[in-house]
Write a protein that holds these residues in place. Structure first.
Motif, mmCIF file in Angstrom:
data_model
loop_
_atom_site.group_PDB
_atom_site.id
_atom_site.type_symbol
_atom_site.label_atom_id
_atom_site.label_comp_id
_atom_site.label_asym_id
_atom_site.label_seq_id
_atom_site.Cartn_x
_atom_site.Cartn_y
_atom_site.Cartn_z
ATOM 1 N N GLY A 288 143.577 4.107 23.285
ATOM 2 C CA GLY A 288 145.278 4.611 23.401
ATOM 3 C C GLY A 288 145.848 2.742 24.400
ATOM 4 O O GLY A 288 146.988 3.197 23.959
ATOM 5 N N GLY A 289 145.343 1.885 24.401
ATOM 6 C CA GLY A 289 145.660 0.310 24.635
ATOM 7 C C GLY A 289 146.110 0.403 25.895
ATOM 8 O O GLY A 289 145.026 1.012 26.533
ATOM 9 N N VAL A 290 147.004 0.107 26.502
ATOM 10 C CA VAL A 290 146.452 -0.553 27.218
ATOM 11 C C VAL A 290 147.014 0.709 29.218
ATOM 12 O O VAL A 290 147.677 1.528 29.022
ATOM 13 N N GLY A 291 145.256 1.337 29.039
ATOM 14 C CA GLY A 291 145.302 2.528 29.962
ATOM 15 C C GLY A 291 144.685 3.303 29.839
ATOM 16 O O GLY A 291 144.356 4.320 29.937
ATOM 17 N N GLY A 292 144.130 2.534 28.800
ATOM 18 C CA GLY A 292 143.254 3.992 27.413
ATOM 19 C C GLY A 292 141.895 4.625 28.244
ATOM 20 O O GLY A 292 142.070 3.616 29.080
ATOM 21 N N SER A 293 140.897 5.753 27.562
ATOM 22 C CA SER A 293 140.474 5.923 28.229
ATOM 23 C C SER A 293 139.066 4.629 27.671
ATOM 24 O O SER A 293 138.175 5.341 28.277
ATOM 25 N N ASP A 294 138.652 3.874 26.631
ATOM 26 C CA ASP A 294 138.152 3.768 26.821
ATOM 27 C C ASP A 294 138.607 1.523 26.937
ATOM 28 O O ASP A 294 137.969 0.494 26.804
ATOM 29 N N TRP A 295 139.881 0.983 27.542
ATOM 30 C CA TRP A 295 140.356 0.158 28.362
ATOM 31 C C TRP A 295 139.788 -0.545 29.762
ATOM 32 O O TRP A 295 139.092 0.394 30.029
ATOM 33 N N THR A 296 139.675 -1.408 29.841
ATOM 34 C CA THR A 296 138.668 -1.916 31.037
ATOM 35 C C THR A 296 139.816 -3.000 31.606
ATOM 36 O O THR A 296 140.427 -3.863 31.002
ATOM 37 N N ALA A 297 140.938 -2.574 32.806
ATOM 38 C CA ALA A 297 141.506 -2.670 33.308
ATOM 39 C C ALA A 297 141.394 -3.835 34.142
ATOM 40 O O ALA A 297 140.006 -4.799 34.093
ATOM 41 N N PRO A 298 142.317 -5.372 34.412
ATOM 42 C CA PRO A 298 142.105 -6.295 34.805
ATOM 43 C C PRO A 298 141.152 -6.188 36.767
ATOM 44 O O PRO A 298 141.405 -5.679 36.815
ATOM 45 N N LEU A 299 140.415 -7.481 36.426
ATOM 46 C CA LEU A 299 139.533 -7.364 37.501
ATOM 47 C C LEU A 299 140.143 -8.104 38.732
ATOM 48 O O LEU A 299 139.707 -8.068 39.630
ATOM 49 N N CYS A 300 141.680 -9.198 38.308
ATOM 50 C CA CYS A 300 141.655 -9.886 39.196
ATOM 51 C C CYS A 300 142.511 -8.890 40.147
ATOM 52 O O CYS A 300 143.677 -7.863 40.179
ATOM 53 N N ASP A 301 142.441 -8.990 41.474
ATOM 54 C CA ASP A 301 142.674 -8.876 42.652
ATOM 55 C C ASP A 301 142.507 -9.528 43.705
ATOM 56 O O ASP A 301 142.388 -9.805 45.173
ATOM 57 N N TYR A 302 143.175 -10.479 43.673
ATOM 58 C CA TYR A 302 142.944 -12.135 44.599
ATOM 59 C C TYR A 302 144.194 -13.046 43.787
ATOM 60 O O TYR A 302 144.654 -12.577 42.883
ATOM 61 N N PRO A 303 144.903 -13.403 44.785
ATOM 62 C CA PRO A 303 145.777 -14.301 45.027
ATOM 63 C C PRO A 303 145.224 -16.153 43.869
ATOM 64 O O PRO A 303 144.035 -16.042 43.780
#
Length: 527
Positions: free
Chosen positions: A484-499
């Motif tokens: 389903g695109g960005v945020g879909g059920s098979d989508w892998t979210a960004p891992l970047c949680d750092y500055p």
């Protein structure tokens, strides 16, 4: 695929601007700026793009040497392309047929290896030609051209992705120079690059007084009594321990690698005091995120043990957390059609003469045809995929690493390769690294790659802009693969949680009362 009038216009525009692209490639090659310190290169692109009518955001996503350039020709789909321009420390090489650093520098300064100088200029040449064709032929839509620093540490694209710079694009085109089969003059099919983590372990010995205490008694004379080993020792313990445990860090399947680099270590004044700061950088390349997490857990344990033994505390700072890549066959087919129209690069007699001069300077017998034969041949993407899969287990879905993979989770993306100049080696011999670096800076040898890649990028982008069916097929596949695109059920979210990791002691050019130099002085004693 028959080229449209707009596509023909774009190819003619690239050919018309060939002298400019050649000069500009040489300019970026001459800067030779390394990860997170590409100040002159980024400023050059920003100035050029603004002069060409783009709206440019400098320092995008908090990265001083990144940028985001936009141009619109009314409402319509927006295609994403990008430039890279970081070089590699310790690879300073002039655009010359013999080993010599660029003027005024030593060999330890930065130099382009891949070369990103040509990669970025192919992207710029393409967006300028696409813009001209869209204007001349009334094609609605837009272009987004991002400046991506620090690719060698997989730096900017995870950060740009997490900040939304790739969201809403109709498609993204990713090009990289290459010369080795099967990824030479082809498009990636199923097996895209894998995950990559990069981090800096920092050891700080800022409370050494407690390490040598006995029965609560203070150290009476620090220069003659027990002292804390300090940060240098912590770094060396971490360095050696991690090397010795590599075989145990991961299951013995799938391609993976760990590389390390010392950023800061010790003090120049050799007093009987513990070193207060040392930093060690790691780059982990794995097929999956889970494997990268496993390695990180081991490295964390090693850092904690090294710190405990040496009277230090430790910190881990992220440089990169990059996702594995997502295939898109519809995009790959579009680029492959463009590649077949343009053809492989061709090196003329002037380029061959330069190659032969290099061979003579290395004590070799010059060859009539000095360049690798594969550089002038296309290879079908599915054939290249079959060759690539021969050395991989069936369960391994990704291989090697590059941070373009973060783009693939935000828009339909194609990744393709155009041959960079590389020489045939006589049996039993190998070329030193400077040869490839120099070939990437000499106009006669690098310009064919830049011209070819720019045309493929331009044809592919214009085909997507003009052909709604091709564009919709790419998006439909993207939506299917991501659930389903960005945020879909098979989508892998960004891992970047750092500055953005911009404040570390990254190698760079410096200006002192002695003049401009590399951070390791070029004028070594006795030189």
């Amino acid at each position: 695929m028959t080229p449209s009038p707009a596509q023909i216009f774009a190819m003619d525009e690239i050919a018309r601007r060939a002298p400019d692209l050649s000069d500009w490639t040489a300019t970026i090659f001459g800067f030779g700026e390394t990860a997170w310190r590409e100040y002159r290169s980024a400023a050059w692109y920003v100035e050029r793009l603004r002069a060409e009518g783009f709206t440019v955001e400098e320092g995008s996503a908090g990265m001083p040497t990144a940028f985001c350039a936009d141009w619109r020709n009314g409402d319509g789909p927006v295609i994403g392309l990008y430039a890279e321009y970081d070089a590699v420390p310790g690879n300073c090489q002039a655009a010359s047929t013999r080993r010599e650093p660029r003027a005024g520098l030593g060999f330890q300064a930065g130099g382009h290896t891949d070369p990103h100088s040509g990669l970025g200029m192919a992207g710029l040449g393409a967006v300028l030609a696409i813009k001209a064709a869209m204007t001349a032929h009334g094609i609605p839509g837009g272009l987004r051209f991002t400046g991506e620093p620090a690719e060698k540490v997989r730096g900017s694209k995870p950060i740009h992705a997490a900040a939304g710079y790739y969201d809403g694009l109709a498609a993204i085109l990713s090009f990289h120079p290459f010369y080795m089969l099967p990824m030479c003059n082809t498009v990636r099919w199923d097996t895209h690059c894998g995950a990559a983590y990069a981090m800096i372990y920092r050891f700080l010995c800022d409370a050494p007084e407690g390490w040598g205490l006995h029965d609560g008694a203070p150290i009476p004379q620090s220069h003659s009594a027990v002292r804390a080993p300090g940060a240098n020792d912590a770094l060396m313990l971490m360095y050696q321990t991690s090397k010795s445990l590599r075989e145990s860090m991961l299951p013995h399947q799938g391609g993976w690698s760990i590389s390390e680099a010392i950023l800061t270590a010790g003090q120049a004044t050799a007093d009987n005091l513990p070193a207060g700061l040392a930093e060690l950088q790691y780059m982990i390349r794995t097929p999956t995120i889970a494997m990268a997490d496993q390695v990180t857990a081991v490295l964390d344990r090693n850092a904690a043990a090294a710190a405990a033994m040496t009277g230090c505390r430790w910190e881990r700072h992220w440089v990169c957390k990059s996702r594995h890549g997502l295939a898109n066959h519809a995009m790959a087919r579009t680029v492959w059609k463009a590649m077949q129209l343009v053809g492989a690069p061709v090196w003329d007699e002037a380029a061959k003469a330069i190659a032969r001069e290099m061979q003579v300077n290395l004590g070799m017998v010059p060859m009539l045809e000095p360049f690798l034969d594969e550089m002038t041949r296309l290879i079908d993407p599915e054939e290249a995929e079959a060759i690539l899969r021969r050395d991989l287990p069936p369960s391994q879905l990704n291989s090697t690493s590059d941070d373009y993979t973060d783009m693939t989770w935000h828009a339909p993306t194609a990744r393709f390769y155009v041959a960079r100049p590389a020489l045939k080696a006589p049996p039993g011999t190998a070329y030193p690294a400077w040869v490839m670096n120099a070939l990437g800076g000499i106009p006669a040898t690098i310009d064919p790659m830049v011209q070819t890649a720019a045309k493929i990028l331009a044809l592919s982008a214009l085909h997507l802009l003009e052909d709604a069916e091709a564009r919709e097929a790419a998006m439909a596949e993207f939506l299917h693969r991501t659930g389903g695109g960005v945020g879909g059920s098979d989508w892998t979210a960004p891992l970047c949680d750092y500055p953005p990791p911009i404040n570390f002691r990254w190698p760079e050019y410096v200006t002192t009362p002695r003049g401009q130099d590399w951070w390791i002085p070029s004028a070594m004693p006795g030189a």
